[in-house]
Design an enzyme around this catalytic site. Structure first.
Site, PDB file in Angstrom:
ATOM      1  N   SER A 187      38.071 -73.892   7.986  1.00  0.00           N
ATOM      2  CA  SER A 187      39.383 -73.240   7.902  1.00  0.00           C
ATOM      3  C   SER A 187      40.465 -74.296   7.766  1.00  0.00           C
ATOM      4  O   SER A 187      40.619 -75.161   8.640  1.00  0.00           O
ATOM      5  CB  SER A 187      39.645 -72.412   9.160  1.00  0.00           C
ATOM      6  OG  SER A 187      41.031 -72.119   9.231  1.00  0.00           O
TER       7      SER A 187
ATOM      8  N   ASP B 169      43.419 -68.938   6.175  1.00  0.00           N
ATOM      9  CA  ASP B 169      43.933 -67.994   7.167  1.00  0.00           C
ATOM     10  C   ASP B 169      45.390 -67.652   6.900  1.00  0.00           C
ATOM     11  O   ASP B 169      46.273 -68.500   7.069  1.00  0.00           O
ATOM     12  CB  ASP B 169      43.821 -68.620   8.568  1.00  0.00           C
ATOM     13  CG  ASP B 169      42.387 -68.628   9.065  1.00  0.00           C
ATOM     14  OD1 ASP B 169      41.758 -67.554   9.074  1.00  0.00           O
ATOM     15  OD2 ASP B 169      41.897 -69.713   9.441  1.00  0.00           O
TER      16      ASP B 169
ATOM     17  N   HIS C 182      41.357 -64.823   4.461  1.00  0.00           N
ATOM     18  CA  HIS C 182      41.347 -63.975   5.664  1.00  0.00           C
ATOM     19  C   HIS C 182      42.779 -63.527   5.934  1.00  0.00           C
ATOM     20  O   HIS C 182      43.608 -64.314   6.383  1.00  0.00           O
ATOM     21  CB  HIS C 182      40.767 -64.816   6.821  1.00  0.00           C
ATOM     22  CG  HIS C 182      40.716 -64.121   8.131  1.00  0.00           C
ATOM     23  ND1 HIS C 182      40.406 -64.790   9.314  1.00  0.00           N
ATOM     24  CD2 HIS C 182      40.901 -62.824   8.483  1.00  0.00           C
ATOM     25  CE1 HIS C 182      40.416 -63.930  10.326  1.00  0.00           C
ATOM     26  NE2 HIS C 182      40.730 -62.732   9.845  1.00  0.00           N
TER      27      HIS C 182
ATOM     28  N   GLY D 234      37.571 -74.334  12.136  1.00  0.00           N
ATOM     29  CA  GLY D 234      38.765 -75.127  11.853  1.00  0.00           C
ATOM     30  C   GLY D 234      38.684 -76.470  12.554  1.00  0.00           C
ATOM     31  O   GLY D 234      38.355 -77.498  11.944  1.00  0.00           O
TER      32      GLY D 234
HETATM   33  C1  DX5 Z   1      42.107 -67.658  13.864  1.00  0.00           C
HETATM   34  C2  DX5 Z   1      41.566 -67.949  12.486  1.00  0.00           C
HETATM   35  C3  DX5 Z   1      40.452 -68.933  12.461  1.00  0.00           C
HETATM   36  C4  DX5 Z   1      40.811 -70.286  13.038  1.00  0.00           C
HETATM   37  C5  DX5 Z   1      39.573 -70.904  13.585  1.00  0.00           C
HETATM   38  O1  DX5 Z   1      42.979 -66.581  13.805  1.00  0.00           O
HETATM   39  O2  DX5 Z   1      41.099 -66.773  11.844  1.00  0.00           O
HETATM   40  O3  DX5 Z   1      39.908 -69.073  11.151  1.00  0.00           O
HETATM   41  O4  DX5 Z   1      41.384 -71.148  12.101  1.00  0.00           O
HETATM   42  O5  DX5 Z   1      39.933 -72.084  14.233  1.00  0.00           O
HETATM   43  P1  DX5 Z   1      38.951 -72.784  15.274  1.00  0.00           P
HETATM   44  O6  DX5 Z   1      37.665 -73.067  14.554  1.00  0.00           O
HETATM   45  O7  DX5 Z   1      39.704 -74.021  15.641  1.00  0.00           O
HETATM   46  O8  DX5 Z   1      38.757 -71.838  16.425  1.00  0.00           O
HETATM   47 ZN    ZN Z   2      39.988 -66.968   9.856  1.00  0.00          ZN
END
Ligand code: DX5
Ligand code: ZN
Length: 221
Positions: A12, A39, A70, A201
């Site tokens: 992400s 995102d 997303h 992410g």
């Molecule tokens: C949260 C997003 C995720 C986020 C994940 O609302 O949909 O895609 O970026 O981040 P990590 O992997 O750091 O939890």
């Molecule tokens: Zn996401």
């Protein structure tokens, strides 16, 4: 037991360096990522604002990987076309983002891109039972959407297994993604439950060596 040998890895860009987004997208392709996860947040459906279709469009020439968009926005229907023409390959909407999920999925299909639905932690898997034939991708949120770097919610593992069972019974090849708090410790729990796409992410962009980070996730099961 579900055996998913090699999950797809979708970093992400929310955790990337926003001042160098083009390079950051190219870097994960070189490092072995399968999809780029983008995102989109509106400060209304979720309490944070990220970026819109102009950024997706600007990033498109920097990668050949599928763009997995997303959408954490409400309403969503008025923006679907903009994201498709910006270069999205998959558009995922939230089941909670409006009363007409079926209509949103019809609109995504009409745009000729793959259709996804995401479920927040409080939403049961059954929310998808009447639209399973319309989706190419299901995204289980393993944190409350809005921010990167949150702690993985183990309570979502049961939902992943239930959805894997529903997908199996449907006979359709639907991807099952998990998003939020994925790292080399939580990834094997999600894949054992039936996830075949790992969205991460911090566990990719938060590391020095993106290729090593992607390998660590892919081989963690
Ligand atoms: C949260 C997003 C995720 C986020 C994940 O609302 O949909 O895609 O970026 O981040 P990590 O992997 O750091 O939890
Ligand atoms: Zn996401």
């Amino acid at each position: 037991m579900t055996s998913i040998s090699s999950p797809l890895i979708a970093p992400s860009i929310l955790a990337a360096d926003f001042a160098r987004l083009g390079e950051e997208v190219a870097a994960i392709e070189k490092a072995g990522a399968d999809w780029v996860h983008l995102d989109v947040m509106d400060g209304h459906f979720v309490p944070n604002i990220s970026f819109g279709p102009a950024i997706v469009k600007a990033l498109r020439p920097h990668s050949k990987l599928p763009f997995d968009v997303h959408l954490m926005i409400e309403p969503v229907d008025p923006y679907l076309e903009a994201f498709a023409s910006a270069g999205a390959d998959h558009i995922t909407v939230h089941a909670e983002a409006g009363p007409h999920l079926h209509r949103s999925l019809q609109a995504i299909q009409a745009l000729g891109v793959k259709a996804g639905v995401s479920l927040c932690p409080a939403t049961p898997p059954e929310a998808l039972s009447e639209v399973l034939d319309m989706v190419d991708l299901i995204l289980v949120m393993s944190v409350n959407p809005g921010f990167g770097g949150q702690k993985f919610l183990h309570s979502q593992l049961r939902k992943i297994s239930t959805l894997r069972g529903m997908i199996k019974s449907s006979g359709k090849s639907i991807r099952l993604a998990v998003d939020g708090g994925i790292d080399p410790e939580t990834a094997p729990l999600a894949t054992a439950a039936g996830a075949d796409v790992l969205i991460a992410g911090s566990a990719v962009y938060g590391r020095e060596d993106y290729a090593a980070a992607i390998r660590a996730l892919r081989n963690s099961n």
